[in-house]
Design a protein around this motif. Structure first.
Motif, PDB file in Angstrom:
ATOM      1  N   TYR A 110       0.839  -1.198   0.000  1.00  0.00           N
ATOM      2  CA  TYR A 110       0.000   0.000   0.000  1.00  0.00           C
ATOM      3  C   TYR A 110       0.873   1.247   0.000  1.00  0.00           C
ATOM      4  O   TYR A 110       1.853   1.342   0.742  1.00  0.00           O
ATOM      5  CB  TYR A 110      -0.914   0.024   1.228  1.00  0.00           C
ATOM      6  CG  TYR A 110      -2.190  -0.756   1.050  1.00  0.00           C
ATOM      7  CD1 TYR A 110      -3.286  -0.188   0.402  1.00  0.00           C
ATOM      8  CD2 TYR A 110      -2.299  -2.061   1.515  1.00  0.00           C
ATOM      9  CE1 TYR A 110      -4.461  -0.899   0.232  1.00  0.00           C
ATOM     10  CE2 TYR A 110      -3.464  -2.779   1.349  1.00  0.00           C
ATOM     11  CZ  TYR A 110      -4.545  -2.192   0.702  1.00  0.00           C
ATOM     12  OH  TYR A 110      -5.705  -2.902   0.535  1.00  0.00           O
TER      13      TYR A 110
ATOM     14  N   GLY B 140      -0.074   4.653   1.005  1.00  0.00           N
ATOM     15  CA  GLY B 140      -1.228   5.304   1.617  1.00  0.00           C
ATOM     16  C   GLY B 140      -2.413   4.363   1.564  1.00  0.00           C
ATOM     17  O   GLY B 140      -2.378   3.261   2.113  1.00  0.00           O
ATOM     18  N   GLU B 141      -3.468   4.758   0.836  1.00  0.00           N
ATOM     19  CA  GLU B 141      -4.665   3.926   0.713  1.00  0.00           C
ATOM     20  C   GLU B 141      -4.720   3.168  -0.603  1.00  0.00           C
ATOM     21  O   GLU B 141      -5.694   2.467  -0.876  1.00  0.00           O
ATOM     22  CB  GLU B 141      -5.922   4.808   0.838  1.00  0.00           C
ATOM     23  CG  GLU B 141      -6.042   5.544   2.160  1.00  0.00           C
ATOM     24  CD  GLU B 141      -6.117   4.580   3.338  1.00  0.00           C
ATOM     25  OE1 GLU B 141      -6.813   3.548   3.209  1.00  0.00           O
ATOM     26  OE2 GLU B 141      -5.478   4.855   4.369  1.00  0.00           O
ATOM     27  N   HIS B 142      -3.687   3.300  -1.429  1.00  0.00           N
ATOM     28  CA  HIS B 142      -3.715   2.721  -2.769  1.00  0.00           C
ATOM     29  C   HIS B 142      -2.814   1.492  -2.846  1.00  0.00           C
ATOM     30  O   HIS B 142      -1.633   1.544  -2.472  1.00  0.00           O
ATOM     31  CB  HIS B 142      -3.283   3.764  -3.803  1.00  0.00           C
ATOM     32  CG  HIS B 142      -4.138   4.994  -3.802  1.00  0.00           C
ATOM     33  ND1 HIS B 142      -5.409   5.013  -4.323  1.00  0.00           N
ATOM     34  CD2 HIS B 142      -3.898   6.246  -3.317  1.00  0.00           C
ATOM     35  CE1 HIS B 142      -5.927   6.219  -4.176  1.00  0.00           C
ATOM     36  NE2 HIS B 142      -5.037   6.984  -3.561  1.00  0.00           N
TER      37      HIS B 142
ATOM     38  N   ALA C 186       6.050   8.183  -4.375  1.00  0.00           N
ATOM     39  CA  ALA C 186       5.488   8.294  -3.028  1.00  0.00           C
ATOM     40  C   ALA C 186       6.626   8.316  -2.010  1.00  0.00           C
ATOM     41  O   ALA C 186       7.801   8.159  -2.356  1.00  0.00           O
ATOM     42  CB  ALA C 186       4.544   7.130  -2.753  1.00  0.00           C
TER      43      ALA C 186
ATOM     44  N   ARG D 189       6.248   6.625   1.292  1.00  0.00           N
ATOM     45  CA  ARG D 189       6.239   5.447   2.158  1.00  0.00           C
ATOM     46  C   ARG D 189       5.404   4.338   1.534  1.00  0.00           C
ATOM     47  O   ARG D 189       4.453   4.597   0.784  1.00  0.00           O
ATOM     48  CB  ARG D 189       5.667   5.791   3.541  1.00  0.00           C
ATOM     49  CG  ARG D 189       6.497   6.785   4.331  1.00  0.00           C
ATOM     50  CD  ARG D 189       5.880   7.038   5.690  1.00  0.00           C
ATOM     51  NE  ARG D 189       5.817   5.811   6.487  1.00  0.00           N
ATOM     52  CZ  ARG D 189       5.224   5.746   7.681  1.00  0.00           C
ATOM     53  NH1 ARG D 189       4.625   6.809   8.189  1.00  0.00           N
ATOM     54  NH2 ARG D 189       5.224   4.607   8.351  1.00  0.00           N
TER      55      ARG D 189
END
Length: 336
Positions: free
Chosen positions: A233, A235-237, A260, A262
């Motif tokens: 993941y 984040g939320e993806h 990204a 993290r």
């Protein structure tokens, strides 16, 4: 005395040794009227096909024994376990039997009418496992075992015969696939895309699941050519990392590949939720074209790579360029 007969089953042609359930005088048995009889041989019914794996064979044998011993509940419970064994043999694990049977259907491994059969047997097995208003009867157990035998024949015998028939006629070009039962969504994607690929089977025991590294050893290939697919993941993806089995995913490097900061590895529950077309421990990147993917850049230079088919016992070999195209993967150094 009780007469004995040698008979021939009108359905399957199996020879039978029968003993009358009633005693008669010394008249010629051929002159006696028809009476109920016990099958003395074969004790386990018709032979179980060689194509049926041991874990399924054991449950079918136990179900037959339950009928013979006058224990309908035991027979039906083993029929239910047989369904679980079929699911496990096809890499469908970690879910209830209700969901596993539907996953077999979604994967094209059984037809809709077979799912209906299996559902009836599953529900009967549930009844056998709990105290109910009435006990299960012998006829119900006999019917359940006969349906289970037909289910097993279709999955492991008839489908394979049909596939070989099509191969001989030249109407099925996938001659390297042992039978149609083994086809998974990943294989169908490859065939539909008309890319060159090979299917590599390897022995699989549901009770002893192999690691991906052990699979490489089983196939006699370098672990660098056998790839794993890891869902992470940002984040939320969710995204997919495709890398050699012995490589450790560098989460920071993977995050950078997508711009990204993290990344975190998805929990098993998330993997199960995201992917309905593979067993959670043999994720196929080919079955996840809707998720952004990244391939370890060193793997892109290999002559060919191996990825999971989405079920245990089958690996798929293809050109890394085709893997990149079908998964729409970018390449980056993501392994440390």
């Amino acid at each position: 005395m009780r007469p004995y007969w040698l008979a021939l089953c009108q359905s399957c042609g199996q020879a039978l040794l029968l003993e009358s359930a009633q005693e008669f005088d010394d008249r010629d048995p051929d002159d006696l009227p028809a009476r109920p009889a016990t099958v003395l041989w074969p004790q386990d019914g018709r032979p179980i096909a060689a194509e049926v794996p041991p874990v399924v064979r054991r449950e079918l044998t136990a179900a037959r024994a339950g009928v013979r011993s006058g224990s309908p509940a035991s027979a039906v419970l083993h029929v239910r376990r047989l369904l679980e064994a079929v699911c496990a043999d096809h890499g469908v694990t970690g879910r209830t039997l209700f969901h596993a049977l539907r996953e077999l259907r979604r994967g094209g491994l059984i037809e809709g009418w077979l799912l209906s059969w299996a559902e009836e047997l599953r529900e009967l097995g549930n009844e056998a496992a709990h105290l109910g208003p009435r006990p299960l009867g012998k006829s119900e157990a006999e019917d359940a075992v006969e349906l289970a035998e037909a289910f097993v024949d279709y999955v492991y015998v008839i489908s394979g015969k049909y596939h070989r028939f099509r191969v001989r006629r030249g109407t099925d070009k996938s001659s390297n696939i042992r039978n149609v039962v083994q086809e998974t969504p990943a294989i169908r994607i490859l065939r539909k895309s008309q890319v060159a690929f090979r299917v590599h089977p390897y022995p699989h025991d549901p009770a002893r699941t192999k690691s991906r590294a052990a699979v490489a050893d089983e196939l006699g290939i370098s672990p660098m050519r056998l790839l794993k697919a890891v869902i992470l993941y940002l984040g939320e993806h969710a995204v997919v990392a495709i890398a050699p089995v012995e490589g450790v995913i560098d989460e920071r490097a993977l995050a950078r590949a997508f711009g990204a900061t993290r990344a975190r590895v998805a929990a098993l529950a998330d993997v199960v939720r995201i992917g309905e077309t593979f067993a959670a421990d043999v994720v196929s990147p080919l079955a996840l074209p809707y998720l952004p993917s990244v391939l370890e850049e060193s793997s892109a230079a290999a002559s060919s790579v191996f990825v999971s088919s989405g079920r245990h016992g089958l690996e798929l070999e293809l050109d890394p360029a085709d893997l990149i195209r079908l998964t729409r993967a970018r390449t980056a150094p993501i392994v440390r």
